[in-house]
Design an enzyme around this catalytic site. Sequence first.
Site, mmCIF file in Angstrom:
data_model
loop_
_atom_site.group_PDB
_atom_site.id
_atom_site.type_symbol
_atom_site.label_atom_id
_atom_site.label_comp_id
_atom_site.label_asym_id
_atom_site.label_seq_id
_atom_site.Cartn_x
_atom_site.Cartn_y
_atom_site.Cartn_z
ATOM 1 N N ARG A 108 0.865 -1.198 0.000
ATOM 2 C CA ARG A 108 0.000 0.000 0.000
ATOM 3 C C ARG A 108 0.888 1.229 0.000
ATOM 4 N NH1 ARG A 108 -5.089 2.069 3.534
ATOM 5 N NH2 ARG A 108 -6.041 0.563 2.142
ATOM 6 N N HIS A 135 -7.473 0.678 -6.232
ATOM 7 C CA HIS A 135 -7.671 -0.054 -4.966
ATOM 8 C C HIS A 135 -8.402 -1.369 -5.300
ATOM 9 C CE1 HIS A 135 -7.902 -0.844 -0.836
ATOM 10 N NE2 HIS A 135 -8.783 0.049 -0.427
ATOM 11 N N GLN A 138 -10.344 -3.746 -2.737
ATOM 12 C CA GLN A 138 -11.625 -3.158 -2.307
ATOM 13 C C GLN A 138 -12.727 -3.485 -3.324
ATOM 14 O OE1 GLN A 138 -12.219 -0.841 0.556
ATOM 15 N NE2 GLN A 138 -14.306 -1.375 0.004
ATOM 16 N N ASP A 231 -16.916 8.236 -1.231
ATOM 17 C CA ASP A 231 -15.615 8.086 -0.580
ATOM 18 C C ASP A 231 -15.256 9.453 0.013
ATOM 19 O OD1 ASP A 231 -13.064 7.255 0.171
ATOM 20 O OD2 ASP A 231 -12.211 7.397 -1.844
ATOM 21 N N CYS A 272 -16.220 2.747 1.025
ATOM 22 C CA CYS A 272 -15.060 1.889 1.324
ATOM 23 C C CYS A 272 -14.609 2.052 2.779
ATOM 24 C CB CYS A 272 -13.922 2.204 0.365
ATOM 25 S SG CYS A 272 -13.470 3.957 0.342
ATOM 26 N N ARG A 317 -13.977 -7.436 2.905
ATOM 27 C CA ARG A 317 -12.574 -7.211 2.551
ATOM 28 C C ARG A 317 -11.747 -8.448 2.893
ATOM 29 N NH1 ARG A 317 -10.328 -2.436 2.309
ATOM 30 N NH2 ARG A 317 -8.861 -3.588 1.028
HETATM 31 N N1 NVA Z 1 -9.614 7.477 -1.539
HETATM 32 C C1 NVA Z 1 -9.270 7.006 -0.222
HETATM 33 C C2 NVA Z 1 -9.585 5.545 -0.084
HETATM 34 C C3 NVA Z 1 -9.344 4.970 1.284
HETATM 35 C C4 NVA Z 1 -9.688 3.509 1.366
HETATM 36 C C5 NVA Z 1 -7.810 7.276 0.048
HETATM 37 O O1 NVA Z 1 -6.979 6.986 -0.812
HETATM 38 O O2 NVA Z 1 -7.479 7.808 1.121
HETATM 39 N N1 CP Z 2 -11.179 0.728 2.784
HETATM 40 C C1 CP Z 2 -9.885 0.665 3.165
HETATM 41 O O1 CP Z 2 -8.988 0.371 2.376
HETATM 42 O O2 CP Z 2 -9.694 0.916 4.480
HETATM 43 P P1 CP Z 2 -8.277 1.071 5.227
HETATM 44 O O3 CP Z 2 -7.663 2.356 4.717
HETATM 45 O O4 CP Z 2 -8.607 1.108 6.675
HETATM 46 O O5 CP Z 2 -7.418 -0.100 4.855
#
Ligand code: NVA
Ligand code: CP
Length: 337
Positions: A108, A135, A138, A231, A272, A317
């Site tokens: 990540r 992602h 997800q 989101d 998400c 998830r």
């Molecule tokens: N768009 C958000 C998704 C988090 C799961 C981010 O990248 O922070």
């Molecule tokens: N939805 C998601 O990816 O959550 P986290 O950022 O907590 O992993």
Amino acid sequence: MGIDLKGRHFLTLLDYTPQEIRFLLDLAARLKALKKAGTPHRYLTGKNVALLFEKTSTRTRCAFEVAGMDLGMGVTFLDPGSSQMGKKESIPDTARVLGRMYDGIEYRGFSQQIVEELAQYAGVPVWNGLTDQFHPTQMLADLLTIEEKLGRLAGVKFTYMGDARNNMGNSLMIACAKMGLHFTACAPQALFPAQELVDKARAIAQATGGSVRLTSDVSQGVTGADVLYTDIWVSMGEPDEIWEKRIALLKPYQVNRRAMEMAGEQAIFMHCLPSFHDLKTTIAQDIYRKFGLTEMEVADQVFESPQSVVFDEAENRMHTIKAVMLATLAHPQAYQG
Ligand code: NVA
Ligand code: CP
């Protein structure tokens, strides 16, 4: 020939056919049933995986950890401060070291190029746990949840409201196109996904019976939708200064009672997570002090309503990430039949 995903990376759904996605969803449903029944499924005993996180996480990290342990694997978590990667050691070198010790690597972080470079050098499957662009894990959870709640994927009217050119907007557009859903991005024009990706999604949708539509008109975007998805307005890695501009752009696209009513009683609400639907976080408090907002991308009333399926989605998830690890680390004979 049956589907065998052993040895494959999981970097974006663009790399997967609808049949392969179907295979992963069916496997996830089966693994979920085993977990609910309390039936052990330690198909990957003796293997080990590394989880590399350059951004924070609750769901993705915990899903990989629990899924890995349920499958009988050893799991190592590395946070941004605790590895040499990027600062003292290049991505190719990190990939080649971890690839010698682990059977699979989750990443990540920031650009999609980093996870692609890891995949190029690791020699073992690499899974994208979120980048600025995509992602994909997800997506599997979201598709599984829609199928569980609505009983189908093809033909479902799916509307995403908010920043439609972030990792979630991009990924949902591709996921919907792959599985024959009718995808609408309901967003200000400045936050539409890149035209190149829209063109790709439209070409995919043409083959699956789905469609891709972009609109800035809320009533057009949400009326009759089966799924309303949103989101957060500012994603991880974006500067704090952007909040003011984003709030101005996205306030009309909040998923609130009115939007849900326009969609209809059949509609489910998805997110998400994490979500700014109340004032119970430090960031939400800060935004409240600066801009006077008590809720952001979703009204608390919608988040807490019976139409909201966000916690089923979060649970999924784990089941879907388990399917991805199992399918890419073992031949189907090891876990089927
Ligand atoms: N768009 C958000 C998704 C988090 C799961 C981010 O990248 O922070
Ligand atoms: N939805 C998601 O990816 O959550 P986290 O950022 O907590 O992993």
